[in-house]
Design a protein around this motif. Structure first.
Motif, short mmCIF file in Angstrom:
data_model
loop_
_atom_site.label_atom_id
_atom_site.label_comp_id
_atom_site.label_asym_id
_atom_site.label_seq_id
_atom_site.Cartn_x
_atom_site.Cartn_y
_atom_site.Cartn_z
N ILE A 68 0.84 -1.20 0.00
CA ILE A 68 0.00 0.00 0.00
C ILE A 68 0.87 1.25 0.00
CG2 ILE A 68 -1.79 1.23 1.27
CD1 ILE A 68 -2.40 -1.57 2.58
N GLY A 69 1.78 1.32 0.96
CA GLY A 69 2.57 2.54 1.11
C GLY A 69 3.84 2.50 0.31
N LYS A 183 -0.95 -4.17 -16.05
CA LYS A 183 -0.97 -5.63 -15.93
C LYS A 183 -1.05 -6.09 -14.49
CE LYS A 183 -0.32 -9.57 -18.26
NZ LYS A 183 -1.16 -9.95 -19.41
N THR A 184 -0.27 -5.44 -13.60
CA THR A 184 -0.12 -5.99 -12.25
C THR A 184 -0.87 -5.20 -11.19
OG1 THR A 184 1.83 -4.67 -11.77
CG2 THR A 184 2.19 -6.78 -12.84
N SER A 185 -1.36 -4.00 -11.51
CA SER A 185 -2.08 -3.14 -10.55
C SER A 185 -1.28 -2.83 -9.30
CB SER A 185 -3.41 -3.77 -10.13
OG SER A 185 -4.13 -4.14 -11.27
N THR A 186 0.04 -2.74 -9.42
CA THR A 186 0.83 -2.36 -8.27
C THR A 186 2.08 -1.63 -8.75
OG1 THR A 186 2.02 -3.13 -6.33
CG2 THR A 186 2.01 -4.58 -8.22
N LEU A 187 2.66 -0.81 -7.86
CA LEU A 187 3.89 -0.12 -8.22
C LEU A 187 5.04 -0.47 -7.29
CD1 LEU A 187 2.47 3.37 -9.17
CD2 LEU A 187 3.61 1.78 -10.67
N ASN A 188 4.77 -1.31 -6.29
CA ASN A 188 5.84 -1.74 -5.40
C ASN A 188 6.72 -2.75 -6.13
OD1 ASN A 188 7.02 -3.61 -3.34
ND2 ASN A 188 6.26 -1.96 -2.06
N LEU A 189 8.03 -2.55 -6.08
CA LEU A 189 8.92 -3.39 -6.88
C LEU A 189 8.79 -4.86 -6.52
CD1 LEU A 189 12.20 -1.27 -7.11
CD2 LEU A 189 10.61 -1.78 -8.92
N ALA A 190 8.72 -5.14 -5.21
CA ALA A 190 8.63 -6.54 -4.79
C ALA A 190 7.30 -7.16 -5.22
CB ALA A 190 8.79 -6.64 -3.28
N ASP A 191 6.24 -6.36 -5.13
CA ASP A 191 4.92 -6.85 -5.53
C ASP A 191 4.89 -7.10 -7.04
OD1 ASP A 191 2.62 -7.67 -4.41
OD2 ASP A 191 1.56 -5.78 -4.66
N ILE A 192 5.54 -6.24 -7.81
CA ILE A 192 5.63 -6.44 -9.25
C ILE A 192 6.36 -7.75 -9.54
CG2 ILE A 192 6.72 -5.58 -11.36
CD1 ILE A 192 6.19 -2.77 -10.26
N ALA A 193 7.47 -7.96 -8.82
CA ALA A 193 8.24 -9.19 -9.02
C ALA A 193 7.38 -10.41 -8.74
CB ALA A 193 9.47 -9.19 -8.13
N LEU A 194 6.54 -10.29 -7.69
CA LEU A 194 5.65 -11.40 -7.34
C LEU A 194 4.66 -11.67 -8.48
CD1 LEU A 194 5.01 -13.24 -4.91
CD2 LEU A 194 3.31 -11.57 -4.22
#
Lengths: 496, 146
Positions: A68-69, A183-194
């Motif tokens: 989130i943050g 595609k992934t609906s996130t901008l956190n690098l680790a979440d993108i990797a997931l």
């Protein structure tokens, strides 16, 4: 962990406070600039100490948890980059204090210098994709303005060319970020990797990688996209040239691409040999083409600019070899080349400051009248060629070792052989500027400028002789952080 | 450079202050209603740009303002930075929304922690920044016509 936000908060504060107070007291801007960079240097050493024994430090902004943050993810590779940045920023600030006597509007220089520092620090510690883009743009825009700082026709032209190329890369990066977000609906690098683990090796995956690699290759000035660098880096004031060549292209180009390739996309030489061969190819092309072009240059700083392109090729080559020794060599090369190229650009600044001349054929005999500058140049050049016990030797040795272990004997021979070309163009400067008798009147550069150069020479020697502790505490953890691959995800998201 | 006709100048004199005030309203109610620091700052810059368009560039008030733009931008950014740094001082967390007026009561102007202060900083910075961009374009046109 409180030093992590301070890495960006301190230079930002200096950048904002300089325009307010520099009118009241003239030397305010250089004084606060030097204090800030010195404190950052201390923080970087503290960061290396703090990361020992921990794989990752995560700093949550506003106490919001990661997906989130916005977070700062500080691992050993980040700590290493912060260390390199702070060394070169510190010496550049010392050098600029006197060097800027030629220019008007000094507070503008210091504000931009602090913003550039903030951007570089931010890129190396951020764990959020869009924040990374913002830091890249902050540092890039500050560098466009700093390249044109002298506002002569040549500098403005170089800056415009640089800006167009830089923004093409920036917009490509933004396109890639938009696609990733869609595609992934996130901008956190680790979440993108997931998320990428579920679509690994799809067409989307490879096209995103191609877009990112294009953007970062332009920023790193690898050979097909290199043509802005030999104009832009020489046009800037010398401390900025040393910062741009020494660390800027490595943070914006090499650090980011390494982080994406190894940690986000989870590629290794075993699962994607073709891709790693492309990296080797790009690196080899840069080494050969830019090395040979540098031989025919007559301008002191332009020659060093071509040399930078050639040396960044070695770093890409090391990453492309992809085993432990290759990557460790690439990481060490970032440090070794950063310090030695910063040193060489500072000597060029000191020659320009005293004589006002950059054409090496019109210079001569400065070896006797400017001994500190001449010997600094010689140490920097020897480290760049790779002569033990200076730090450059170990970097080149590790890359060659990695190539041999991977079965690329010819690659090791070419990489080491092109040290001869490096020697060739650096001897050209040595011969024309410092040895040849030409009756150029000169006296030694001011005290602070010599201090900045001697500081870097001492670092070259100390890090070279203290190679073992450097390897154990800095380089090896940084290499492990890259080779850990997608375990990066668990280190950031696992604790929640 | 000359300005526009008498009608335009007169209308501008009447309207300009209201636009400026509307911009202030948007900034100060950023945490309650749509808008915020950026939108309000743009509106304030719009009111200043309108004056320059109507009265022509090179007037005394414009020169006074353009001299202060770097300082205004610094002040705006320092306010924002200070709001972020307050969290670090209070709880060791950068960008923590410190509950100085309580955390968010609907329809109350003094609520939502440090968000109003951030909005004020952003508003000052955006207004000064956009106005300086406009002045830079105006100056380029002026030099081209010379």
């Amino acid at each position: 962990m409180i030093f992590l936000p301070l890495l960006i908060a301190l230079p930002l504060f200096s950048a904002f406070v300089i325009p307010l107070l520099s009118k009241l007291w003239k030397p305010f801007a250089p004084v606060i600039g030097n204090i800030t960079t010195f404190v950052l240097f201390i923080f970087s050493l503290y960061g290396i100490a703090a990361i020992q024994g921990f794989p990752m430090l995560v700093y949550k902004f506003g106490n919001w948890p990661p997906p989130i943050g916005i977070i700062f993810s500080f691992d050993a590779f980040s700590a290493f980059m912060v260390f390199v940045i702070s060394i070169i920023v510190f010496s550049g600030a010392l050098f600029a204090t006197k060097y800027l006597n030629h220019y008007t509007g000094q507070w503008k220089f210091w504000t931009l210098y602090m913003l550039l520092t903030t951007g570089l620090m931010g890129i190396s510690v951020t764990g959020d994709l869009f924040n990374m883009f913002v830091w890249i743009e902050i540092s890039a825009i500050a560098s466009y303005a700093l390249v044109s700082f002298g506002i002569e026709a040549e500098e403005l032209e170089a800056s415009l060319k640089y800006m167009v190329m830089g923004e093409i890369a920036g917009m490509t990066l933004l396109l890639a970020i938009a696609l990733i977000y869609a595609k992934t609906s996130t901008l956190n690098l680790a979440d993108i990797a997931l998320s990428f683990q579920t679509i690994q090796y799809s067409k989307f995956y490879w096209s995103i990688l191609a877009l990112l690699l294009f953007a970062f290759s332009v920023k790193a000035a690898l050979v097909p996209f290199h043509f802005w660098l030999p104009d832009a880096h020489p046009a800037a004031p010398a401390p900025i040239s040393s910062l741009l060549s020494g660390v800027f292209i490595k943070v914006l180009g090499v650090y980011t691409s390494a982080r994406f390739i190894f940690n986000i996309f989870g590629l290794t030489r075993e699962n994607a040999p073709f891709f790693f061969n492309i990296l080797v190819g790009i690196g080899l092309l840069s080494i050969v083409y830019a090395g040979i072009t540098a031989l025919s240059q007559k301008d002191y700083k332009r020659l060093l600019g071509f040399s930078t392109i050639s040396q960044v090729g070695y770093i890409m080559l090391g990453l492309g070899i992809g085993n432990f020794y290759g990557i460790a060599g690439a990481v060490l090369y970032i440090l070794a080349h950063g310090i030695s190229k910063a040193l060489l650009f500072l000597t060029s600044g000191s020659v320009v400051y005293v004589t006002g001349e950059r054409n090496i054929e019109k210079l001569g005999g400065l070896g006797e009248s400017m001994p500190t500058t001449a010997w600094s140049f010689r140490f920097g050049a020897l480290s760049l060629i790779g002569l033990p016990p200076l730090i450059g030797f170990f970097a080149k040795f590790l890359i060659a070792l990695g190539a041999i272990k991977q079965g690329f004997l010819w690659l090791a021979i070419v990489a080491i052989g092109f040290s001869g070309v490096t020697l060739g163009y650096l001897l050209k400067i040595e011969n024309n500027v410092y040895l040849k008798k030409n009756g150029v009147e000169a006296k030694e550069a001011p005290f602070l400028m010599r201090v900045a150069m001697v500081f870097l020479v001492i670092l070259l020697l100390v890090l070279g002789i203290g190679y073992k502790p450097l390897m154990d505490f800095v380089i090896q953890p940084a290499t492990d952080a890259l080779l850990r691959g997608t375990e990066y995800i668990n280190l950031i998201l696992g604790g929640i | 450079m000359g300005g526009m006709s008498l009608i335009v100048r007169r209308i501008t004199e009447i309207v300009c202050g209201f636009i400026f005030m509307y911009g202030l309203y948007i900034i100060l109610h950023g945490h309650l209603t749509p808008g915020g620091g950026f939108a309000g700052g743009v509106i304030i810059a719009g009111s200043l740009i309108l004056r320059v368009l109507a009265f022509g560039s090179g007037t005394e008030s414009e020169r006074m303002l353009s001299k202060r733009i770097p300082k205004l931008m610094s002040v705006g950014l320092l306010i924002f930075w200070g709001a972020a740094f307050t969290g670090l001082l209070m709880a060791g967390i950068f960008f923590l929304n410190a509950p100085i007026f309580g955390l968010g009561t609907p329809f109350h102007l003094l609520s939502a922690g440090l968000i109003p202060i951030c909005n004020i900083g952003i508003g000052i910075n955006v207004a000064a920044g956009l106005f300086s961009i406009f002045l830079a374009f105006a100056a380029v046109k002026y030099f081209m016509e010379e």
